[in-house]
Design a protein around this motif. Structure first.
Motif, PDB file in Angstrom:
ATOM      1  N   SER A 145     -12.240  93.541 -13.290  1.00 17.88           N
ATOM      2  CA  SER A 145     -13.000  92.695 -14.209  1.00 17.88           C
ATOM      3  C   SER A 145     -13.441  93.482 -15.433  1.00 17.88           C
ATOM      4  O   SER A 145     -13.533  94.707 -15.418  1.00 17.88           O
ATOM      5  CB  SER A 145     -14.222  92.109 -13.499  1.00 17.88           C
ATOM      6  N   ALA A 146     -13.716  92.736 -16.490  1.00 18.72           N
ATOM      7  CA  ALA A 146     -14.254  93.296 -17.724  1.00 18.72           C
ATOM      8  C   ALA A 146     -15.463  92.448 -18.120  1.00 18.72           C
ATOM      9  O   ALA A 146     -15.592  91.294 -17.699  1.00 18.72           O
ATOM     10  CB  ALA A 146     -13.205  93.281 -18.833  1.00 18.72           C
ATOM     11  N   ASP A 147     -16.329  93.018 -18.942  1.00 19.84           N
ATOM     12  CA  ASP A 147     -17.554  92.323 -19.346  1.00 19.84           C
ATOM     13  C   ASP A 147     -17.371  91.413 -20.548  1.00 19.84           C
ATOM     14  O   ASP A 147     -18.271  90.628 -20.861  1.00 19.84           O
ATOM     15  CB  ASP A 147     -18.668  93.333 -19.635  1.00 19.84           C
ATOM     16  N   SER A 148     -16.231  91.509 -21.240  1.00 22.74           N
ATOM     17  CA  SER A 148     -16.013  90.689 -22.428  1.00 22.74           C
ATOM     18  C   SER A 148     -14.524  90.646 -22.766  1.00 22.74           C
ATOM     19  O   SER A 148     -13.741  91.465 -22.277  1.00 22.74           O
ATOM     20  CB  SER A 148     -16.783  91.251 -23.627  1.00 22.74           C
ATOM     21  N   GLY A 170      -7.327  87.270 -19.860  1.00 24.08           N
ATOM     22  CA  GLY A 170      -6.804  88.443 -19.177  1.00 24.08           C
ATOM     23  C   GLY A 170      -5.522  88.954 -19.796  1.00 24.08           C
ATOM     24  O   GLY A 170      -4.711  88.188 -20.321  1.00 24.08           O
ATOM     25  N   ARG A 171      -5.383  90.262 -19.744  1.00 20.23           N
ATOM     26  CA  ARG A 171      -4.171  90.944 -20.183  1.00 20.23           C
ATOM     27  C   ARG A 171      -3.843  91.996 -19.143  1.00 20.23           C
ATOM     28  O   ARG A 171      -4.589  92.199 -18.186  1.00 20.23           O
ATOM     29  CB  ARG A 171      -4.382  91.590 -21.551  1.00 20.23           C
ATOM     30  N   ILE A 182      -9.423  98.021 -23.311  1.00 24.10           N
ATOM     31  CA  ILE A 182      -8.801  98.760 -22.208  1.00 24.10           C
ATOM     32  C   ILE A 182      -7.285  98.745 -22.352  1.00 24.10           C
ATOM     33  O   ILE A 182      -6.620  99.777 -22.192  1.00 24.10           O
ATOM     34  CB  ILE A 182      -9.249  98.190 -20.851  1.00 24.10           C
ATOM     35  N   VAL A 183      -6.716  97.584 -22.675  1.00 24.03           N
ATOM     36  CA  VAL A 183      -5.257  97.494 -22.842  1.00 24.03           C
ATOM     37  C   VAL A 183      -4.808  98.353 -24.024  1.00 24.03           C
ATOM     38  O   VAL A 183      -3.786  99.044 -23.954  1.00 24.03           O
ATOM     39  CB  VAL A 183      -4.807  96.022 -22.999  1.00 24.03           C
ATOM     40  N   ILE A 224       1.134  97.940 -12.242  1.00 22.71           N
ATOM     41  CA  ILE A 224       0.533  96.978 -13.162  1.00 22.71           C
ATOM     42  C   ILE A 224      -0.942  96.774 -12.829  1.00 22.71           C
ATOM     43  O   ILE A 224      -1.307  96.491 -11.686  1.00 22.71           O
ATOM     44  CB  ILE A 224       1.279  95.623 -13.109  1.00 22.71           C
ATOM     45  N   TRP A 225      -1.756  96.919 -13.874  1.00 20.93           N
ATOM     46  CA  TRP A 225      -3.196  96.665 -13.797  1.00 20.93           C
ATOM     47  C   TRP A 225      -3.511  95.489 -14.710  1.00 20.93           C
ATOM     48  O   TRP A 225      -3.168  95.502 -15.882  1.00 20.93           O
ATOM     49  CB  TRP A 225      -3.983  97.884 -14.258  1.00 20.93           C
ATOM     50  N   GLU A 226      -4.152  94.468 -14.153  1.00 22.06           N
ATOM     51  CA  GLU A 226      -4.625  93.350 -14.951  1.00 22.06           C
ATOM     52  C   GLU A 226      -6.106  93.561 -15.243  1.00 22.06           C
ATOM     53  O   GLU A 226      -6.842  94.069 -14.392  1.00 22.06           O
ATOM     54  CB  GLU A 226      -4.439  92.037 -14.188  1.00 22.06           C
ATOM     55  N   VAL A 227      -6.530  93.189 -16.436  1.00 21.17           N
ATOM     56  CA  VAL A 227      -7.933  93.283 -16.832  1.00 21.17           C
ATOM     57  C   VAL A 227      -8.362  91.869 -17.201  1.00 21.17           C
ATOM     58  O   VAL A 227      -7.746  91.235 -18.060  1.00 21.17           O
ATOM     59  CB  VAL A 227      -8.137  94.237 -18.025  1.00 21.17           C
ATOM     60  N   MET A 228      -9.414  91.365 -16.558  1.00 23.66           N
ATOM     61  CA  MET A 228      -9.789  89.966 -16.687  1.00 23.66           C
ATOM     62  C   MET A 228     -11.275  89.818 -17.008  1.00 23.66           C
ATOM     63  O   MET A 228     -12.120  90.465 -16.394  1.00 23.66           O
ATOM     64  CB  MET A 228      -9.493  89.260 -15.363  1.00 23.66           C
ATOM     65  N   TRP A 229     -11.573  88.960 -17.989  1.00 21.23           N
ATOM     66  CA  TRP A 229     -12.947  88.561 -18.292  1.00 21.23           C
ATOM     67  C   TRP A 229     -13.082  87.080 -17.987  1.00 21.23           C
ATOM     68  O   TRP A 229     -12.161  86.302 -18.238  1.00 21.23           O
ATOM     69  CB  TRP A 229     -13.271  88.794 -19.769  1.00 21.23           C
ATOM     70  N   MET A 230     -14.226  86.697 -17.420  1.00 16.06           N
ATOM     71  CA  MET A 230     -14.466  85.287 -17.152  1.00 16.06           C
ATOM     72  C   MET A 230     -15.921  84.940 -17.442  1.00 16.06           C
ATOM     73  O   MET A 230     -16.834  85.663 -17.037  1.00 16.06           O
ATOM     74  CB  MET A 230     -14.153  84.950 -15.695  1.00 16.06           C
ATOM     75  N   ASP A 231     -16.114  83.847 -18.149  1.00 11.18           N
ATOM     76  CA  ASP A 231     -17.440  83.271 -18.367  1.00 11.18           C
ATOM     77  C   ASP A 231     -17.692  82.385 -17.152  1.00 11.18           C
ATOM     78  O   ASP A 231     -17.181  81.260 -17.081  1.00 11.18           O
ATOM     79  CB  ASP A 231     -17.452  82.469 -19.671  1.00 11.18           C
ATOM     80  N   MET A 232     -18.451  82.882 -16.196  1.00 11.35           N
ATOM     81  CA  MET A 232     -18.624  82.186 -14.921  1.00 11.35           C
ATOM     82  C   MET A 232     -19.242  80.807 -15.085  1.00 11.35           C
ATOM     83  O   MET A 232     -18.842  79.844 -14.431  1.00 11.35           O
ATOM     84  CB  MET A 232     -19.450  83.030 -13.945  1.00 11.35           C
ATOM     85  N   ALA A 233     -20.225  80.660 -15.975  1.00 10.98           N
ATOM     86  CA  ALA A 233     -20.872  79.355 -16.164  1.00 10.98           C
ATOM     87  C   ALA A 233     -19.851  78.348 -16.718  1.00 10.98           C
ATOM     88  O   ALA A 233     -19.782  77.200 -16.256  1.00 10.98           O
ATOM     89  CB  ALA A 233     -22.056  79.489 -17.115  1.00 10.98           C
ATOM     90  N   ALA A 234     -19.065  78.762 -17.701  1.00  8.17           N
ATOM     91  CA  ALA A 234     -18.049  77.871 -18.259  1.00  8.17           C
ATOM     92  C   ALA A 234     -16.963  77.554 -17.225  1.00  8.17           C
ATOM     93  O   ALA A 234     -16.470  76.442 -17.162  1.00  8.17           O
ATOM     94  CB  ALA A 234     -17.432  78.492 -19.514  1.00  8.17           C
ATOM     95  N   ALA A 235     -16.597  78.528 -16.395  1.00  9.61           N
ATOM     96  CA  ALA A 235     -15.587  78.309 -15.360  1.00  9.61           C
ATOM     97  C   ALA A 235     -16.088  77.290 -14.342  1.00  9.61           C
ATOM     98  O   ALA A 235     -15.351  76.380 -13.947  1.00  9.61           O
ATOM     99  CB  ALA A 235     -15.245  79.621 -14.666  1.00  9.61           C
ATOM    100  N   GLU A 236     -17.336  77.432 -13.913  1.00  8.66           N
ATOM    101  CA  GLU A 236     -17.911  76.480 -12.957  1.00  8.66           C
ATOM    102  C   GLU A 236     -17.971  75.088 -13.549  1.00  8.66           C
ATOM    103  O   GLU A 236     -17.676  74.090 -12.876  1.00  8.66           O
ATOM    104  CB  GLU A 236     -19.290  76.950 -12.513  1.00  8.66           C
ATOM    105  N   ALA A 237     -18.349  74.967 -14.826  1.00 12.43           N
ATOM    106  CA  ALA A 237     -18.404  73.666 -15.480  1.00 12.43           C
ATOM    107  C   ALA A 237     -17.005  73.043 -15.575  1.00 12.43           C
ATOM    108  O   ALA A 237     -16.833  71.835 -15.342  1.00 12.43           O
ATOM    109  CB  ALA A 237     -19.018  73.810 -16.878  1.00 12.43           C
ATOM    110  N   ALA A 238     -15.994  73.859 -15.906  1.00 15.02           N
ATOM    111  CA  ALA A 238     -14.621  73.360 -16.013  1.00 15.02           C
ATOM    112  C   ALA A 238     -14.100  72.887 -14.663  1.00 15.02           C
ATOM    113  O   ALA A 238     -13.394  71.881 -14.589  1.00 15.02           O
ATOM    114  CB  ALA A 238     -13.724  74.438 -16.594  1.00 15.02           C
TER     115      ALA A 238
END
Length: 139
Positions: free
Chosen positions: A78-81, A112-113, A88-89, A122-136
Motif C-alpha cells: 500500500s501507499a499513502d497517496s 495502482g502501478r 515509488i515507481v 513484480i511489485w504493485e504499489v496501490m493507493w486507495m481512498d477507503m471512504a470513497a471505496a466503501e461508498a462506491a
C-alpha cells in the motif's frame, strides 16, 4: 503484536538486488544479512528476504523459475497517496527496474502501478481512498 511478512525472493546478483531495493526505499538489516541473503526492510511489518539461488534452494526442492519469463507471484504494497505510488515507481525506474509490467489501475478511489526488480519480480504499489471505496461499493 502485528503480524509480519517476509517475502523470500531468489536473486541472481545479491549486491545488485540490494542496491535496487535500497533505491526504492528499503533498508538493509545487517543482523539478518550475509553473503547469501539480505533482509530488506520496508516497514516494521514488511520485509523482503533476497536470497542467492543457492540459499533459496535450501528452503525448497522446487525449480526456481525465471521471473522475467514466468509468473511466480504478484506482490502488492500500500501507499499513502497517488503521488507516493508514482514516486515509488519512478524510483524503481531510476534504479533500473521495469515500469508498469502490469496495467495501471485508476478507478478514482483506487490507483495502482507496478514495477519489476532486476530479477523480474513484480511489485504493485496501490493507493486507495477507503471512504470513497466503501461508498462506491454501497451503490
Amino acid at each position: 503484536m502485528s503480524k509480519m511478512i517476509f517475502v523470500n525472493l531468489p536473486v541472481t546478483d545479491l549486491p545488485r538486488a540490494v542496491a535496487f531495493y535500497e533505491a526504492v526505499g528499503a533498508t538493509k538489516n545487517p543482523q539478518f544479512s550475509d553473503d547469501t541473503a539480505a533482509c530488506m526492510v520496508f516497514s516494521d511489518t514488511i520485509h523482503a528476504m533476497l536470497l542467492t539461488h543457492e540459499k533459496y534452494k535450501q528452503f525448497t526442492s522446487k525449480k526456481i523459475v525465471d521471473a522475467k519469463t514466468s509468473s511466480e507471484v504478484l506482490i502488492c504494497v500500500s501507499a499513502d497517496s497517488r503521488d507516493e505510488v508514482d514516486g515509488i515507481v519512478n524510483k524503481a525506474k531510476a534504479a533500473g527496474g521495469g515500469v508498469d509490467p502490469t496495467p495501471t489501475q485508476d478507478f478514482g478511489f483506487m490507483y495502482g502501478r507496478s514495477y519489476e526488480d532486476p530479477d523480474g519480480h513484480i511489485w504493485e504499489v496501490m493507493w486507495m481512498d477507503m471512504a470513497a471505496a466503501e461508498a462506491a461499493m454501497a451503490t
